[in-house]
Design an enzyme around this catalytic site. Structure first.
Site, mmCIF file in Angstrom:
data_model
loop_
_atom_site.group_PDB
_atom_site.id
_atom_site.type_symbol
_atom_site.label_atom_id
_atom_site.label_comp_id
_atom_site.label_asym_id
_atom_site.label_seq_id
_atom_site.Cartn_x
_atom_site.Cartn_y
_atom_site.Cartn_z
ATOM 1 N N ARG A 1 0.716 -1.026 0.054
ATOM 2 C CA ARG A 1 0.272 -0.148 -0.336
ATOM 3 C C ARG A 1 0.868 1.155 0.155
ATOM 4 O O ARG A 1 0.186 2.523 -0.113
ATOM 5 C CB ARG A 1 -0.498 0.500 1.495
ATOM 6 N N HIS B 1 8.508 -6.759 -7.186
ATOM 7 C CA HIS B 1 6.608 -6.091 -7.404
ATOM 8 C C HIS B 1 6.190 -4.654 -6.873
ATOM 9 O O HIS B 1 6.633 -4.608 -5.620
ATOM 10 C CB HIS B 1 5.443 -7.206 -7.302
ATOM 11 N N TYR C 1 0.982 -1.645 -4.851
ATOM 12 C CA TYR C 1 -0.215 -1.933 -5.674
ATOM 13 C C TYR C 1 -0.765 -0.143 -5.602
ATOM 14 O O TYR C 1 -1.773 0.237 -5.999
ATOM 15 C CB TYR C 1 -1.805 -2.293 -5.014
ATOM 16 N N HIS D 1 2.021 -2.349 -12.294
ATOM 17 C CA HIS D 1 0.231 -2.007 -12.814
ATOM 18 C C HIS D 1 0.416 -0.754 -13.609
ATOM 19 O O HIS D 1 0.547 0.576 -12.960
ATOM 20 C CB HIS D 1 -0.561 -2.386 -12.217
ATOM 21 N N GLU E 1 1.987 -5.059 -16.725
ATOM 22 C CA GLU E 1 1.809 -6.388 -16.874
ATOM 23 C C GLU E 1 0.214 -6.391 -17.048
ATOM 24 O O GLU E 1 -0.262 -5.479 -16.884
ATOM 25 C CB GLU E 1 1.397 -6.457 -14.091
ATOM 26 N N ASP F 1 -0.868 -11.595 -16.852
ATOM 27 C CA ASP F 1 -1.517 -12.641 -15.517
ATOM 28 C C ASP F 1 -2.790 -13.040 -16.143
ATOM 29 O O ASP F 1 -3.523 -13.049 -17.174
ATOM 30 C CB ASP F 1 -1.956 -11.506 -14.887
ATOM 31 N N HIS G 1 -5.894 -12.101 -14.760
ATOM 32 C CA HIS G 1 -5.858 -10.694 -15.388
ATOM 33 C C HIS G 1 -6.756 -11.213 -17.218
ATOM 34 O O HIS G 1 -7.776 -10.223 -17.383
ATOM 35 C CB HIS G 1 -4.911 -9.525 -15.576
ATOM 36 N N HIS H 1 2.510 -14.307 -14.419
ATOM 37 C CA HIS H 1 1.255 -15.198 -12.569
ATOM 38 C C HIS H 1 0.353 -16.132 -13.196
ATOM 39 O O HIS H 1 -0.595 -15.638 -13.652
ATOM 40 C CB HIS H 1 0.866 -13.355 -12.603
ATOM 41 N N ASP I 1 -11.056 -9.339 -11.652
ATOM 42 C CA ASP I 1 -9.692 -9.616 -11.383
ATOM 43 C C ASP I 1 -9.510 -9.657 -9.417
ATOM 44 O O ASP I 1 -9.267 -9.325 -8.447
ATOM 45 C CB ASP I 1 -9.132 -8.353 -11.526
ATOM 46 N N HIS J 1 -8.539 -13.492 -7.664
ATOM 47 C CA HIS J 1 -7.834 -14.979 -8.055
ATOM 48 C C HIS J 1 -8.104 -16.162 -7.719
ATOM 49 O O HIS J 1 -8.910 -15.582 -5.935
ATOM 50 C CB HIS J 1 -6.211 -14.145 -7.742
ATOM 51 N N GLU K 1 0.398 -16.281 -7.833
ATOM 52 C CA GLU K 1 -0.148 -15.203 -6.507
ATOM 53 C C GLU K 1 -1.971 -15.814 -6.599
ATOM 54 O O GLU K 1 -2.542 -14.718 -5.931
ATOM 55 C CB GLU K 1 -0.900 -13.730 -7.472
#
Length: 274
Positions: free
Chosen positions: A37, A67, A70, A107, A142, A176, A179, A211, A224, A226, A256
């Site tokens: 975050r 990564h 987000y 992203h 991604e 991904d 995704h 991913h 989205d 998972h 993930e």
């Protein structure tokens, strides 16, 4: 050999992540560069980084994948948010040089009403500011599901970002599975067709990582969410085709899925069994 790992916590240190990847049956891993975050990253422990490099060489590791958080949105209409994206990516890429020749994934972001073209323009501005000639890290865009105003759910959008980036030899794609399935690309029943389209629009040589995530949603849902491997709408048979496909089988893969470590170990063993 399938190059596979899962998402691990960087708080335990670099060498310990490598050891944990091995314990789970993997030979690579993914980690967040900092709190997902946002926030300040911990200082790099050079000795710890060098221990991981040694462990990776001794155990034939595939490239590891860092990564971005987000909250990073390089195409926000808010200037402060874009500045955060620039500062975070610049810092992350500088830090990645302690683990040279690996990969960094982010992203592309959400244009929040500005339109796809403006979003792409802003993403390119940030990339043109943070990439440099002799960096060793490959930066991965991604593939996204297309929820809200996300950029990067269509191969053409990713191609435009690549074309608008001056040092685009530093760029690749992380595909991904959840995704792109949620984004409308039918990797379940038409994997060859999707990869042919990817090659035509972007170039298969740009595909650097996968991913591996099943999806709680149906094809084209743009949501989205998972799911564990084989328990979603993509299904186990499709994942067998993915990890054994001639164009994909040598790429590093990162799980993930909504799992604890024992669940990751089971999925790694399952996918390796193919």
């Amino acid at each position: 050999m399938l190059n596979i790992g899962c998402h691990l916590s960087v708080s335990q240190g670099f060498e310990n992540m490598g050891k944990q990847a091995l314990e789970l049956g993997g030979n690579t891993f993914q980690f967040f560069t900092r709190n997902p975050r946002g926030g300040k990253a911990k200082d790099i422990d050079t000795e710890d980084a060098n221990k991981l490099i040694k462990l990776m060489k001794e155990n034939n590791f595939a490239k590891i994948l860092a990564h971005a958080p987000y909250t990073l949105n390089p195409c926000s209409k808010d200037e402060r948010t874009r500045q955060f994206a620039f500062e975070t990516m610049a810092d992350d890429l500088r830090r990645m040089e302690y683990l040279p020749n690996n990969m960094y994934n982010f992203h592309p972001g959400s244009h929040v009403g500005q339109g796809i073209d403006k979003g792409i323009e802003l993403i390119c501005e940030v990339l043109n500011d943070v990439l440099w000639d002799d960096m060793t890290t490959t930066v991965l865009l991604e593939t996204m599901a297309g929820k809200g105003s996300e950029v990067g759910s269509r191969f053409e959008e990713l191609r435009k970002i690549i074309d608008g980036t001056e040092l685009n030899d530093k760029l690749g794609i992380c595909l991904d599975t959840c995704h792109i399935f949620d984004g409308g690309y039918d990797i379940k029943d038409n994997l060859d067709g999707v990869l042919e389209e990817f090659d035509r629009v972007i170039g298969i040589d740009r595909l650097k990582a996968l991913h591996l995530n099943d999806s709680k949603n149906t094809l084209g849902s743009r949501k989205d969410r998972h799911e564990k491997i084989g328990e979603g709408n993509i299904g186990l048979e499709a994942f067998e085709r993915i990890v054994t496909h001639t164009a994909l089988k040598d790429l590093p893969c990162y799980l993930e899925t909504p799992n604890e470590l024992d669940g990751y170990a089971r999925e790694i063993a399952l996918l390796k069994s193919f």
